[in-house]
Design a protein around this motif. Structure first.
Motif, PDB file in Angstrom:
ATOM      1  N   GLN A   1       0.807  -1.264  -0.238  1.00 14.03           N
ATOM      2  CA  GLN A   1       0.084  -0.012  -0.007  1.00 14.03           C
ATOM      3  C   GLN A   1       0.978   1.176  -0.048  1.00 14.03           C
ATOM      4  OE1 GLN A   1      -3.378  -0.131  -0.424  1.00 14.03           O
ATOM      5  NE2 GLN A   1      -3.406  -2.441  -0.249  1.00 14.03           N
ATOM      6  N   PRO A   2       0.613   2.516  -0.655  1.00 18.27           N
ATOM      7  CA  PRO A   2       1.101   3.784  -0.612  1.00 18.27           C
ATOM      8  C   PRO A   2       1.882   3.911   0.967  1.00 18.27           C
ATOM      9  CG  PRO A   2      -0.699   3.830  -1.850  1.00 18.27           C
ATOM     10  CD  PRO A   2      -1.048   2.491  -1.190  1.00 18.27           C
ATOM     11  N   ALA A   3       2.754   4.610   0.998  1.00 21.94           N
ATOM     12  CA  ALA A   3       3.390   5.005   2.257  1.00 21.94           C
ATOM     13  C   ALA A   3       2.391   5.858   3.214  1.00 21.94           C
ATOM     14  CB  ALA A   3       4.909   5.694   2.221  1.00 21.94           C
ATOM     15  N   VAL A   4       1.587   6.739   2.458  1.00 20.44           N
ATOM     16  CA  VAL A   4       0.510   7.564   3.152  1.00 20.44           C
ATOM     17  C   VAL A   4      -0.761   7.373   2.305  1.00 20.44           C
ATOM     18  CG1 VAL A   4       2.188   9.345   3.899  1.00 20.44           C
ATOM     19  CG2 VAL A   4       1.239   9.712   1.859  1.00 20.44           C
ATOM     20  N   GLU A   5      -1.878   7.645   3.192  1.00 17.73           N
ATOM     21  CA  GLU A   5      -3.246   7.333   2.487  1.00 17.73           C
ATOM     22  C   GLU A   5      -3.531   8.850   2.011  1.00 17.73           C
ATOM     23  OE1 GLU A   5      -6.415   5.846   4.891  1.00 17.73           O
ATOM     24  OE2 GLU A   5      -5.038   3.951   5.069  1.00 17.73           O
ATOM     25  N   THR A   6      -4.319   8.846   0.886  1.00 22.25           N
ATOM     26  CA  THR A   6      -4.620  10.354   0.688  1.00 22.25           C
ATOM     27  C   THR A   6      -6.047   9.977  -0.519  1.00 22.25           C
ATOM     28  OG1 THR A   6      -4.098  12.152  -1.049  1.00 22.25           O
ATOM     29  CG2 THR A   6      -3.204  10.240  -1.742  1.00 22.25           C
TER      30      THR A   6
ATOM     31  N   SER B   1      -7.343  28.721  -9.619  1.00 22.68           N
ATOM     32  CA  SER B   1      -8.659  28.855 -10.402  1.00 22.68           C
ATOM     33  C   SER B   1      -9.858  28.516  -9.540  1.00 22.68           C
ATOM     34  CB  SER B   1      -8.574  27.687 -11.656  1.00 22.68           C
ATOM     35  OG  SER B   1      -8.341  26.503 -11.089  1.00 22.68           O
ATOM     36  N   ALA B   2      -9.716  27.887  -8.277  1.00 24.38           N
ATOM     37  CA  ALA B   2     -10.916  27.653  -7.746  1.00 24.38           C
ATOM     38  C   ALA B   2     -10.617  28.169  -6.082  1.00 24.38           C
ATOM     39  CB  ALA B   2     -10.787  25.871  -7.398  1.00 24.38           C
ATOM     40  N   MET B   3      -9.506  28.830  -5.939  1.00 27.04           N
ATOM     41  CA  MET B   3      -9.350  29.371  -4.440  1.00 27.04           C
ATOM     42  C   MET B   3      -8.574  30.861  -4.716  1.00 27.04           C
ATOM     43  SD  MET B   3      -8.045  26.293  -2.208  1.00 27.04           S
ATOM     44  CE  MET B   3      -8.542  24.606  -2.552  1.00 27.04           C
ATOM     45  N   SER B   4      -9.090  31.861  -3.743  1.00 27.89           N
ATOM     46  CA  SER B   4      -8.119  33.005  -4.034  1.00 27.89           C
ATOM     47  C   SER B   4      -6.815  32.718  -3.043  1.00 27.89           C
ATOM     48  CB  SER B   4      -8.867  33.949  -2.964  1.00 27.89           C
ATOM     49  OG  SER B   4      -9.151  33.506  -1.670  1.00 27.89           O
ATOM     50  N   LYS B   5      -5.997  33.488  -3.055  1.00 28.43           N
ATOM     51  CA  LYS B   5      -4.728  33.374  -2.385  1.00 28.43           C
ATOM     52  C   LYS B   5      -5.198  33.546  -0.910  1.00 28.43           C
ATOM     53  CE  LYS B   5      -0.046  35.070  -1.622  1.00 28.43           C
ATOM     54  NZ  LYS B   5       1.085  36.110  -2.119  1.00 28.43           N
ATOM     55  N   GLU B   6      -5.967  34.127  -0.254  1.00 29.26           N
ATOM     56  CA  GLU B   6      -6.262  33.897   1.089  1.00 29.26           C
ATOM     57  C   GLU B   6      -6.717  32.531   1.440  1.00 29.26           C
ATOM     58  OE1 GLU B   6      -7.502  36.336  -0.922  1.00 29.26           O
ATOM     59  OE2 GLU B   6      -5.746  37.986  -0.162  1.00 29.26           O
ATOM     60  N   GLU B   7      -7.544  31.941   0.473  1.00 34.04           N
ATOM     61  CA  GLU B   7      -8.135  30.662   1.005  1.00 34.04           C
ATOM     62  C   GLU B   7      -6.983  29.594   0.722  1.00 34.04           C
ATOM     63  OE1 GLU B   7     -12.655  30.731  -0.840  1.00 34.04           O
ATOM     64  OE2 GLU B   7     -11.073  30.769  -2.262  1.00 34.04           O
ATOM     65  N   ILE B   8      -6.012  29.887  -0.171  1.00 35.01           N
ATOM     66  CA  ILE B   8      -4.852  29.013   0.033  1.00 35.01           C
ATOM     67  C   ILE B   8      -4.091  29.080   1.072  1.00 35.01           C
ATOM     68  CG2 ILE B   8      -2.645  28.266  -1.335  1.00 35.01           C
ATOM     69  CD1 ILE B   8      -3.958  29.317  -3.959  1.00 35.01           C
ATOM     70  N   VAL B   9      -3.893  30.236   1.871  1.00 35.22           N
ATOM     71  CA  VAL B   9      -3.373  30.523   2.952  1.00 35.22           C
ATOM     72  C   VAL B   9      -4.024  29.801   4.071  1.00 35.22           C
ATOM     73  CG1 VAL B   9      -2.632  32.091   4.654  1.00 35.22           C
ATOM     74  CG2 VAL B   9      -2.163  32.533   2.447  1.00 35.22           C
ATOM     75  N   SER B  10      -5.306  29.764   4.145  1.00 25.42           N
ATOM     76  CA  SER B  10      -6.152  29.075   5.055  1.00 25.42           C
ATOM     77  C   SER B  10      -5.980  27.514   4.705  1.00 25.42           C
ATOM     78  CB  SER B  10      -7.524  29.683   5.056  1.00 25.42           C
ATOM     79  OG  SER B  10      -7.684  30.965   5.258  1.00 25.42           O
ATOM     80  N   LEU B  11      -5.980  27.070   3.707  1.00 25.57           N
ATOM     81  CA  LEU B  11      -5.753  25.714   3.220  1.00 25.57           C
ATOM     82  C   LEU B  11      -4.422  25.310   4.122  1.00 25.57           C
ATOM     83  CD1 LEU B  11      -6.933  23.330   1.943  1.00 25.57           C
ATOM     84  CD2 LEU B  11      -5.362  24.022   0.115  1.00 25.57           C
ATOM     85  N   VAL B  12      -3.249  26.124   3.798  1.00 20.94           N
ATOM     86  CA  VAL B  12      -1.922  25.440   4.121  1.00 20.94           C
ATOM     87  C   VAL B  12      -2.017  25.592   5.552  1.00 20.94           C
ATOM     88  CG1 VAL B  12       0.448  26.183   4.325  1.00 20.94           C
ATOM     89  CG2 VAL B  12      -0.873  26.469   2.187  1.00 20.94           C
ATOM     90  N   GLU B  13      -2.627  26.599   6.405  1.00 21.65           N
ATOM     91  CA  GLU B  13      -2.623  26.830   7.835  1.00 21.65           C
ATOM     92  C   GLU B  13      -3.447  25.672   8.408  1.00 21.65           C
ATOM     93  OE1 GLU B  13      -3.719  30.748   8.424  1.00 21.65           O
ATOM     94  OE2 GLU B  13      -1.648  31.650   8.436  1.00 21.65           O
ATOM     95  N   ALA B  14      -4.502  25.069   7.834  1.00 22.61           N
ATOM     96  CA  ALA B  14      -5.485  24.404   8.374  1.00 22.61           C
ATOM     97  C   ALA B  14      -4.791  22.872   8.317  1.00 22.61           C
ATOM     98  CB  ALA B  14      -6.595  24.169   7.379  1.00 22.61           C
TER      99      ALA B  14
ATOM    100  N   LEU C   1      -7.323  17.874   2.330  1.00 26.31           N
ATOM    101  CA  LEU C   1      -8.119  19.351   2.845  1.00 26.31           C
ATOM    102  C   LEU C   1      -8.356  20.046   1.393  1.00 26.31           C
ATOM    103  CD1 LEU C   1      -6.000  20.516   5.777  1.00 26.31           C
ATOM    104  CD2 LEU C   1      -8.475  19.844   5.858  1.00 26.31           C
ATOM    105  N   ALA C   2      -7.401  19.947   0.225  1.00 30.54           N
ATOM    106  CA  ALA C   2      -7.977  20.625  -0.760  1.00 30.54           C
ATOM    107  C   ALA C   2      -8.750  20.112  -1.695  1.00 30.54           C
ATOM    108  CB  ALA C   2      -6.434  20.616  -1.735  1.00 30.54           C
ATOM    109  N   SER C   3      -8.878  18.646  -1.669  1.00 33.36           N
ATOM    110  CA  SER C   3      -9.755  17.970  -2.457  1.00 33.36           C
ATOM    111  C   SER C   3     -11.243  18.232  -1.839  1.00 33.36           C
ATOM    112  CB  SER C   3      -9.540  16.252  -2.179  1.00 33.36           C
ATOM    113  OG  SER C   3     -10.299  15.486  -2.465  1.00 33.36           O
ATOM    114  N   GLU C   4     -11.431  18.255  -0.467  1.00 30.40           N
ATOM    115  CA  GLU C   4     -12.487  18.514   0.372  1.00 30.40           C
ATOM    116  C   GLU C   4     -13.321  19.843   0.001  1.00 30.40           C
ATOM    117  OE1 GLU C   4     -14.015  19.119   4.825  1.00 30.40           O
ATOM    118  OE2 GLU C   4     -12.224  17.695   4.261  1.00 30.40           O
TER     119      GLU C   4
END
Length: 315
Positions: A235-240, A271-284, A307-310
């Motif tokens: 199985q892959p080393a991590v689940e995604t 194309s789907a997120m603003s920079k602010e949303e990407i920042v929030s995603l990384v912090e989440a 998190l990005a997929s969700e």
């Protein structure tokens, strides 16, 4: 002249032509004088474009063969046999060795050097174009198999990818440029860590077995080599949730490895997120918004991708 249909026919043709290729004859294929004599008899010339370098230290192919799992598996696919110094060691341990050789000029050389082995055959072709899983089924049936190779530097990455993606091998043991081996085994935050490090470590356990200095080859390459062993994971080393997105984020991060992760992910997520949303995603994902992609572990990328997929699916 008519081309031989297989290795055995080539061997027969050479014997009829007066070549000394009797079964049972053994030669030291790492001895420089033997190398020169054999290649000279066949009018062979080294090809820089094919990255041809032959080993002159007989302990190296012996160690590779012993550590490759050839004896336990019984079946081996070798890539790029050259004169056959590693091939011979594999034949002494395995039940069946199939070598894939691109250079037609080496086929008569192998017919001479491998004449003592009745468990060897050569397939002329390009490993990058072959269906390796189908080749294993054809040659070994449902039997276990390992792969072994002294890879030319110029095809290292695609060849390793092809061997791993075939899903046909219990172990893959390859001699590669030392720098490449170190890159594949590199840890997050190091200069050697790369997208290919993550790709390989996602699919396999990677370990460097030993180093091989440049002066063990003729012609002498400009860099040292290392023997790398890859053991594919069940199985892959991590689940995604989304493997395609996982690797898209990895590639984006390393394509712009000097930029922050937030800026590097823009081409994939903007194309789907603003920079602010990407920042929030990384912090989440529990990461500092100023972090660079080269510092993330496989688990970090898996969490980020999930998190990005969700978020993308909600959108």
């Amino acid at each position: 002249a008519r081309q031989p249909k297989d290795f055995e026919e080539l061997l027969t043709m050479l014997q009829r032509g007066g070549w000394e290729v009797k079964r049972g004859k053994r030669m030291n294929l790492c001895d420089i004088e033997t190398i020169r004599a054999v290649l000279g008899r066949h009018g062979f010339h080294f090809s820089k474009s094919l990255g041809q370098n032959f080993l002159t230290d007989e302990s190296v192919p012996r160690r590779i063969a012993e550590m490759s799992g050839a004896r336990e598996a019984g079946n081996v696919v070798e890539v790029g046999p050259g004169m056959g110094c590693l091939t011979a060691e594999l034949c002494r341990r395995a039940e069946h060795v199939v070598s894939v050789e691109l250079d037609r000029a080496l086929l008569p050389v192998l017919a001479e050097t491998m004449a003592e082995f009745d468990n060897f055959e050569v397939v002329q072709g390009d490993v990058l174009a072959l269906d390796l899983a189908a080749l294993c089924r054809e040659k070994f049936g449902e039997g276990r198999a390992v792969a072994c190779a002294n890879l030319p530097y110029y095809i290292t990455t695609p060849a390793i990818t092809a061997l791993m993606e075939s899903g046909a091998f219990e172990h893959i043991t390859v001699m590669v440029q030392k720098e490449v081996a170190e890159r594949i085994c590199a840890a997050p935050g190091t200069s050697a860590y790369s997208a290919f490090s993550i790709y390989v470590q996602y699919h396999a356990k990677a370990e460097i077995l030993f180093d091989v200095p440049a002066d063990c080859f003729v012609p002498r390459p400009k860099v040292d080599s290392a023997v790398l062993k890859l053991t594919p994971l069940a199985q892959p080393a991590v689940e995604t949730r989304d493997e395609k997105l996982f690797f898209a984020l990895v590639r984006a991060a390393f394509n712009m490895r000097r930029k922050t992760l937030v800026n590097a992910l823009g081409p994939v997520l903007a194309s789907a997120m603003s920079k602010e949303e990407i920042v929030s995603l990384v912090e989440a994902a529990g990461l500092d918004a100023r972090i660079r992609g080269e510092r993330l572990s496989l688990a970090d990328y898996a969490k980020l991708a999930d998190l990005a997929s969700e978020k993308l699916n909600k959108g």
